[in-house]
Motif scaffolding. Structure first.
Motif, PDB file in Angstrom:
ATOM      1  N   ASP A  91      -8.644 -40.400 108.397  1.00 27.28           N
ATOM      2  CA  ASP A  91      -8.957 -39.756 109.666  1.00 27.28           C
ATOM      3  C   ASP A  91     -10.163 -40.444 110.309  1.00 27.28           C
ATOM      4  O   ASP A  91     -10.658 -41.457 109.804  1.00 27.28           O
ATOM      5  CB  ASP A  91      -9.176 -38.252 109.482  1.00 27.28           C
ATOM      6  CG  ASP A  91     -10.383 -37.914 108.612  1.00 27.28           C
ATOM      7  OD1 ASP A  91     -11.255 -38.801 108.394  1.00 27.28           O
ATOM      8  OD2 ASP A  91     -10.480 -36.770 108.143  1.00 27.28           O
ATOM      9  N   LYS A 144       5.437 -39.994 109.555  1.00 26.79           N
ATOM     10  CA  LYS A 144       5.598 -39.443 110.905  1.00 26.79           C
ATOM     11  C   LYS A 144       6.740 -38.427 110.958  1.00 26.79           C
ATOM     12  O   LYS A 144       6.620 -37.366 111.581  1.00 26.79           O
ATOM     13  CB  LYS A 144       5.859 -40.567 111.902  1.00 26.79           C
ATOM     14  CG  LYS A 144       6.074 -40.098 113.343  1.00 26.79           C
ATOM     15  CD  LYS A 144       6.267 -41.270 114.284  1.00 26.79           C
ATOM     16  CE  LYS A 144       6.597 -40.789 115.691  1.00 26.79           C
ATOM     17  NZ  LYS A 144       5.503 -39.980 116.275  1.00 26.79           N
ATOM     18  N   PRO A 148       4.503 -34.412 110.084  1.00 27.24           N
ATOM     19  CA  PRO A 148       4.045 -34.624 111.467  1.00 27.24           C
ATOM     20  C   PRO A 148       2.641 -34.105 111.743  1.00 27.24           C
ATOM     21  O   PRO A 148       1.901 -34.735 112.513  1.00 27.24           O
ATOM     22  CB  PRO A 148       5.088 -33.899 112.304  1.00 27.24           C
ATOM     23  CG  PRO A 148       5.736 -32.915 111.363  1.00 27.24           C
ATOM     24  CD  PRO A 148       5.717 -33.574 110.022  1.00 27.24           C
ATOM     25  N   ASP A 149       2.251 -32.986 111.145  1.00 27.57           N
ATOM     26  CA  ASP A 149       0.909 -32.461 111.385  1.00 27.57           C
ATOM     27  C   ASP A 149      -0.147 -33.417 110.816  1.00 27.57           C
ATOM     28  O   ASP A 149      -1.178 -33.665 111.455  1.00 27.57           O
ATOM     29  CB  ASP A 149       0.755 -31.076 110.745  1.00 27.57           C
ATOM     30  CG  ASP A 149       1.597 -30.027 111.453  1.00 27.57           C
ATOM     31  OD1 ASP A 149       2.002 -30.270 112.624  1.00 27.57           O
ATOM     32  OD2 ASP A 149       1.870 -28.976 110.852  1.00 27.57           O
ATOM     33  N   TYR A 151       0.344 -36.605 110.340  1.00 30.22           N
ATOM     34  CA  TYR A 151       0.425 -37.828 111.135  1.00 30.22           C
ATOM     35  C   TYR A 151      -0.480 -37.748 112.363  1.00 30.22           C
ATOM     36  O   TYR A 151      -1.117 -38.733 112.745  1.00 30.22           O
ATOM     37  CB  TYR A 151       1.873 -38.084 111.561  1.00 30.22           C
ATOM     38  CG  TYR A 151       2.050 -39.329 112.398  1.00 30.22           C
ATOM     39  CD1 TYR A 151       2.213 -40.577 111.806  1.00 30.22           C
ATOM     40  CD2 TYR A 151       2.032 -39.265 113.797  1.00 30.22           C
ATOM     41  CE1 TYR A 151       2.354 -41.727 112.575  1.00 30.22           C
ATOM     42  CE2 TYR A 151       2.174 -40.408 114.572  1.00 30.22           C
ATOM     43  CZ  TYR A 151       2.333 -41.630 113.955  1.00 30.22           C
ATOM     44  OH  TYR A 151       2.466 -42.764 114.723  1.00 30.22           O
ATOM     45  N   GLU A 152      -0.558 -36.599 112.983  1.00 32.16           N
ATOM     46  CA  GLU A 152      -1.373 -36.435 114.184  1.00 32.16           C
ATOM     47  C   GLU A 152      -2.859 -36.603 113.909  1.00 32.16           C
ATOM     48  O   GLU A 152      -3.638 -36.861 114.829  1.00 32.16           O
ATOM     49  CB  GLU A 152      -1.118 -35.057 114.802  1.00 32.16           C
ATOM     50  CG  GLU A 152       0.279 -34.898 115.395  1.00 32.16           C
ATOM     51  CD  GLU A 152       0.554 -35.918 116.498  1.00 32.16           C
ATOM     52  OE1 GLU A 152      -0.359 -36.174 117.310  1.00 32.16           O
ATOM     53  OE2 GLU A 152       1.671 -36.476 116.523  1.00 32.16           O
ATOM     54  N   ARG A 153      -3.247 -36.496 112.653  1.00 36.22           N
ATOM     55  CA  ARG A 153      -4.669 -36.607 112.287  1.00 36.22           C
ATOM     56  C   ARG A 153      -5.057 -38.029 111.894  1.00 36.22           C
ATOM     57  O   ARG A 153      -6.228 -38.308 111.625  1.00 36.22           O
ATOM     58  CB  ARG A 153      -4.976 -35.657 111.124  1.00 36.22           C
ATOM     59  CG  ARG A 153      -4.777 -34.178 111.468  1.00 36.22           C
ATOM     60  CD  ARG A 153      -4.770 -33.327 110.206  1.00 36.22           C
ATOM     61  NE  ARG A 153      -5.977 -33.541 109.398  1.00 36.22           N
ATOM     62  CZ  ARG A 153      -6.049 -33.270 108.092  1.00 36.22           C
ATOM     63  NH1 ARG A 153      -4.994 -32.803 107.459  1.00 36.22           N
ATOM     64  NH2 ARG A 153      -7.177 -33.483 107.443  1.00 36.22           N
ATOM     65  N   TYR A 155      -6.294 -41.664 111.936  1.00 38.01           N
ATOM     66  CA  TYR A 155      -7.117 -42.557 112.751  1.00 38.01           C
ATOM     67  C   TYR A 155      -6.666 -43.999 112.563  1.00 38.01           C
ATOM     68  O   TYR A 155      -6.431 -44.723 113.534  1.00 38.01           O
ATOM     69  CB  TYR A 155      -8.593 -42.395 112.370  1.00 38.01           C
ATOM     70  CG  TYR A 155      -9.506 -43.436 112.967  1.00 38.01           C
ATOM     71  CD1 TYR A 155      -9.671 -43.557 114.354  1.00 38.01           C
ATOM     72  CD2 TYR A 155     -10.216 -44.318 112.143  1.00 38.01           C
ATOM     73  CE1 TYR A 155     -10.515 -44.527 114.896  1.00 38.01           C
ATOM     74  CE2 TYR A 155     -11.069 -45.271 112.676  1.00 38.01           C
ATOM     75  CZ  TYR A 155     -11.205 -45.379 114.052  1.00 38.01           C
ATOM     76  OH  TYR A 155     -12.038 -46.336 114.589  1.00 38.01           O
ATOM     77  N   ASP A 203       2.117 -45.437 117.340  1.00 37.94           N
ATOM     78  CA  ASP A 203       1.088 -45.926 118.253  1.00 37.94           C
ATOM     79  C   ASP A 203       0.380 -47.134 117.634  1.00 37.94           C
ATOM     80  O   ASP A 203      -0.135 -47.041 116.515  1.00 37.94           O
ATOM     81  CB  ASP A 203       0.087 -44.805 118.537  1.00 37.94           C
ATOM     82  CG  ASP A 203      -0.882 -45.134 119.661  1.00 37.94           C
ATOM     83  OD1 ASP A 203      -1.071 -46.335 119.961  1.00 37.94           O
ATOM     84  OD2 ASP A 203      -1.467 -44.196 120.225  1.00 37.94           O
TER      85      ASP A 203
END
Length: 494
Positions: A91, A144, A148-149, A151-153, A155, A203
């Motif tokens: 992160d 991903k 998913p949760d 994955y959103e964190r 960095y 990304d």
């Protein structure tokens, strides 16, 4: 003036100290003494805790410093070799988000296969030199899709060596060589493989800053220096995956040169000066440690997952307490070549690339209860691993890679006369054993990266063979054993 190198394996962490002026190895230490745990929460999964690697780097460093009595201030540069194809997610505070999905984990095989089909074989081979396969980018896609949760964190998505360098320097960076092993480097466009990341809806900001494999990669922070017992500001000047690093350590840098290693996995690594591909992607080209756009040095890697791990498993299951591998080698001497008909297929450590990512497990064939004992099992295990090397080298030869002389380190499976002689006889070539290790190579490469040495040639000029295995004229018995083993394998794959 000294150089320190680390080899971040899945079994242990090795640390080596090299005297820069003479190039001599002062000492090599490892930690832990027993193999590190691999977490397998589901069939085909393999994970490790990156924080454990970092703790063990400290322990290996402390052992090294205590053994040599060298002062931390005398160490001028650090090099890192690491287990390839792993995924470490951190992160924004550089905290690890989940266990690392390591090299022998098979969960992303289908993801890579679908991407290969959807993107197109031609584009993948022309740009990646490989299928997306079960490599780091596909493992990130698995996260991903399935977490998913978490994955959103994220960095940054790192390779294992990138993580260790991050802990040392507090800078998230990677290299072209590293990105190529994760299927994230576009060789044709000479840039990040955004077409694959876009296909996976990943990304590109998750990819760290790109720096050279050799050169300035940051300096040891005060916190890291205090943790390791080294000096603040020590230069981190090199990082590479373990197999390119192993080849470099054996002075394999030019076309036609071959390196091999027989650790937890078995690897053969050949260097070419042009992009080559295996249409079936059973062997894999990556950017070598000396790769540049002007000098496109490519390492072609053959990997056998079920190598040393099978032999160590056999020892653990069959051997009495305190039995050494040297003891086992003496036991094997009582058994003739081909183990009195007992054959072992060693592919029991996840999906195998040389088998088109099939996960067939290990097989024991033609076991006779009245004829075969422990020594037969040990010999059949070594022969089965050697045969799997030969099977893969036949693929390498089919794409134009010559195998004339193989260079190996003085450790792991190649210390076995039975194993090395089997390969030498089947290939009809010499195997040169050199007294070096991946950690020693990483230390010397750090000397190149920090300017102590002007070139790899200077750094490795004094590396010479300590033993040579030669083929004999009685190799027909070896060929007979290999052909029987190969027929068994083909039946399983049919």
């Amino acid at each position: 003036m000294y150089l320190i190198g680390y080899d971040i394996g899945s079994s242990s962490i090795k640390a080596a100290l090299v005297e820069a002026e003479s190039g001599k190895t002062v000492a090599v230490c490892q930690y832990p003494d027993s193999e590190m745990d691999i977490i397998s929460r589901q069939s085909g999964w393999a994970e490790q805790q990156p924080e454990v690697w970092w703790d063990n780097v400290r322990s290996a460093t402390q052992r090294l410093l205590e053994k040599t009595k060298v002062k931390a201030a005398a160490i001028t540069a650090i090099g890192i070799s690491y287990q390839m194809h792993g995924l470490v997610l951190v992160d924004k505070d550089h905290h690890v988000l989940r266990p690392s999905i390591i090299w022998c984990d098979s969960r992303a095989v289908q993801i890579g296969a679908q991407a290969f089909e959807s993107i197109g074989k031609s584009q993948c081979l022309n740009h990646l030199l490989n299928s997306p396969g079960n490599f780091t980018a596909s493992k990130l896609k698995w996260v991903k899709d399935n977490e998913p949760d978490l994955y959103e964190r994220i960095y940054k998505a790192l390779l294992p060596g990138d993580y260790i360098a991050l802990k040392m320097t507090d800078q998230a960076r990677t290299s072209i060589s590293g990105l190529s092993e994760g299927m994230m480097w576009d060789f044709k466009e000479n840039k990040l493989a955004t077409f694959l990341l876009d296909h996976y809806s990943i990304d590109s900001d998750l990819i760290p800053e790109i720096v050279g494999t050799v050169g300035d990669q940051g300096a040891l922070t005060k916190n890291a220096a205090d943790f390791l017992g080294l000096a603040e500001g020590t230069s981190v000047a090199y990082r590479a995956g373990d197999q390119p690093n192993n080849a470099m350590s054996l002075n394999v840098l030019n076309p036609g040169e071959i390196a091999a290693t027989g650790g937890t996995s078995g690897v053969v690594y050949g260097v070419v000066d042009r992009p080559v591909v295996d249409e079936s992607t059973r062997v894999n080209p990556f950017a070598h440690v000396n790769y540049t756009q002007e000098n496109p040095s490519i390492g072609v890697l053959l990997c056998v997952n079920g190598a040393g791990i099978q032999y160590s498993w056999m020892k653990q299951m069959l051997a009495r307490e305190n039995t050494t591998y040297e003891d086992i080698e003496r036991m094997i001497s009582s058994v003739e070549v081909n183990s009195d008909g007992l054959r072992i297929i060693p592919f029991g450590n996840g999906a195998e690339r040389i088998l088109a990512n099939e996960n067939i497990g290990a097989h024991i064939i033609n076991l006779q209860f009245n004829r075969h004992g422990k020594a037969h099992f040990y010999r059949a295990a070594l022969e089965g691993i050697a045969y799997s090397f030969i099977y893969g080298m036949e693929i390498m030869k089919s794409i134009g890679i010559e195998v004339n002389v193989i260079k190996v380190g003085n450790d792991n499976l190649f210390q076995s006369e039975v194993f090395s002689t089997t390969i030498a006889n089947l290939l009809g070539c010499e195997i040169e054993m050199l007294d070096t290790t991946g950690a020693v190579g990483a230390a010397k490469a750090a000397g190149v990266g920090s300017g102590i040495y002007q070139s790899f040639k200077e750094a490795f000029q004094k590396v010479s063979p300590v033993k040579v295995y030669e083929s004999s004229q009685s190799n027909g018995v070896y060929e007979s054993g290999y052909q029987s083993w190969k027929k068994d394998l083909e039946k399983i794959l049919a």
